[in-house]
Design an enzyme around this catalytic site. Sequence first.
Site, PDB file in Angstrom:
ATOM      1  CE  LYS A  39      26.083 -11.426   2.367  1.00  8.83           C
ATOM      2  NZ  LYS A  39      26.591 -12.286   1.311  1.00  8.83           N
ATOM      3  CB  SER A  90      20.976 -10.139  -1.499  1.00  2.18           C
ATOM      4  OG  SER A  90      20.139 -11.192  -1.916  1.00  2.18           O
ATOM      5  CG  HIS A  97      23.448  -7.777   1.376  1.00  3.23           C
ATOM      6  ND1 HIS A  97      24.582  -7.667   0.610  1.00  3.23           N
ATOM      7  CD2 HIS A  97      22.941  -9.012   1.140  1.00  3.23           C
ATOM      8  CE1 HIS A  97      24.749  -8.786  -0.075  1.00  3.23           C
ATOM      9  NE2 HIS A  97      23.763  -9.628   0.229  1.00  3.23           N
TER      10      HIS A  97
HETATM   11  C1  LIG Z   1      20.287 -11.668   2.436  1.00  4.56           C
HETATM   12  C2  LIG Z   1      21.371 -12.657   2.715  1.00  4.56           C
HETATM   13  N1  LIG Z   1      21.308 -13.394   3.840  1.00  4.56           N
HETATM   14  C3  LIG Z   1      22.265 -14.281   4.148  1.00  4.56           C
HETATM   15  C4  LIG Z   1      23.349 -14.469   3.322  1.00  4.56           C
HETATM   16  C5  LIG Z   1      24.381 -15.491   3.697  1.00  4.56           C
HETATM   17  O1  LIG Z   1      25.498 -14.876   4.269  1.00  4.56           O
HETATM   18  P1  LIG Z   1      26.917 -15.597   4.239  1.00  4.56           P
HETATM   19  O2  LIG Z   1      27.544 -15.245   2.923  1.00  4.56           O
HETATM   20  O3  LIG Z   1      27.618 -15.047   5.416  1.00  4.56           O
HETATM   21  O4  LIG Z   1      26.662 -17.061   4.327  1.00  4.56           O
HETATM   22  C6  LIG Z   1      23.472 -13.730   2.160  1.00  4.56           C
HETATM   23  C7  LIG Z   1      24.668 -13.925   1.292  1.00  4.56           C
HETATM   24  O5  LIG Z   1      24.598 -14.141   0.130  1.00  4.56           O
HETATM   25  C8  LIG Z   1      22.472 -12.793   1.844  1.00  4.56           C
HETATM   26  O6  LIG Z   1      22.530 -12.070   0.723  1.00  4.56           O
END
Ligand SMILES: Cc1ncc(COP(=O)(O)O)c(C=O)c1O
Length: 393
Positions: free
Chosen positions: A241, A182, A210
């Site tokens: 997202k 991310s 992502h």
């Molecule tokens: C790589 C990754 N996994 C999981 C998440 C968590 O997702 P959510 O925003 O749906 O809680 C994020 C969000 O920031 C992320 O970047």
Amino acid sequence: MRSDPLAFLGHELDSLREQKLFRHLRILEDEQRAHTTFDHKSVVNLSSNNYLGLTTHPKLRQRALEAVERYGVGTGSVRTIAGTMDIHMELEQKLAEFKKVEKVVVFQSGFAANAGTVSAILTKEDVVISDELNHASIIDGCRLSRATIKVFPHKDVDAARRLIKALPAEQRKLLITDGVFSMDGDLGALPDLCNVAEETGCIMMVDDAHASGVFGTNGRGTVDHFGVHGRVDIQVGTLSKAVGALGGYVAGNTNLIEFLYHRARPFLFSTSHPPAVVAACMAAVDVLLEEPEIIERLWDNTRFFKEGLQRLGFNTGLSESPITPVIAGEGAKAMELSDRLFARGVFAQGIAYPTVARDKARVRTIVTATHTREDLQYALDAFATVGRDLGLI
Ligand SMILES: Cc1ncc(COP(=O)(O)O)c(C=O)c1O
């Protein structure tokens, strides 16, 4: 009067202020769009994860409104007591077909899906082998499980293999990577890690937060992108997202999902998704299937913007996705870059330690399908001016 037992938090905050790392929350005063208003300023928005513009897609809005009319605004219970509506089951069925797996369980967020799954399936007798840049929700899940955590250098598949081979063969092991990282926007080493998992008998898990809606046919994720269907035991996706609403899901076989129904703590101990969110997520899957041209627009914009930044001479790291970091070095410099861009009408969030390494602070840009070429060119021009002023190019 007793002294404030939380005074130490104030000292921590003072230290952030001294390092110029104290951040105010930017307030969005309009819809989450490519061009919108934050803090009373009209800006090109390069900070959202709304990759496909689905937060404001008419089909999602409509279905969410209909669900409120039909079911009300909340579920009033956790899934395992009275909070499973027929639409929760329909969404899970739809996602399972979309992901080409036996079964899916939906959590309240991607964070809950990762943390809830890892902590449910592992015990303190087990081992997790995890990429050093994996998301915080994976790290927290590992810690909650009390399993031993072995971290391998970013995408270093040989190092992962060595770590695994040094462990007793009979010990249960989970090999885990993000699909798209991310903060850097690069892809996990999924095919090679699948080979390692198969050679060594590890459970293979990918967090496709992502990649959901972005990579693979119709946005099916990195398993589809790399053609490794059937080789990844646990896929996590997010509905927060590119899907434009909120939630996370785990895709896998029936045993995995039914086990999570019984043991995943966010599923057992936190109220289920409100109907509007569930309905919007179902509409989003329909949009992914019926309007794949939105994903093509995302990729066209990504190429245009990434090449533009690189042509200007910025350090954009190893990004392979719509997330493109502009690496500035020290935290204070990244924050200044972000602030100066904002003053020129471009919102790209500064990101510093501990989210990224101390000397790799950056602004993170995320392009969406709904940016116009004018938006992106405007942003590139602002980057050029501010980047020169700060000596970054
Ligand atoms: C790589 C990754 N996994 C999981 C998440 C968590 O997702 P959510 O925003 O749906 O809680 C994020 C969000 O920031 C992320 O970047």
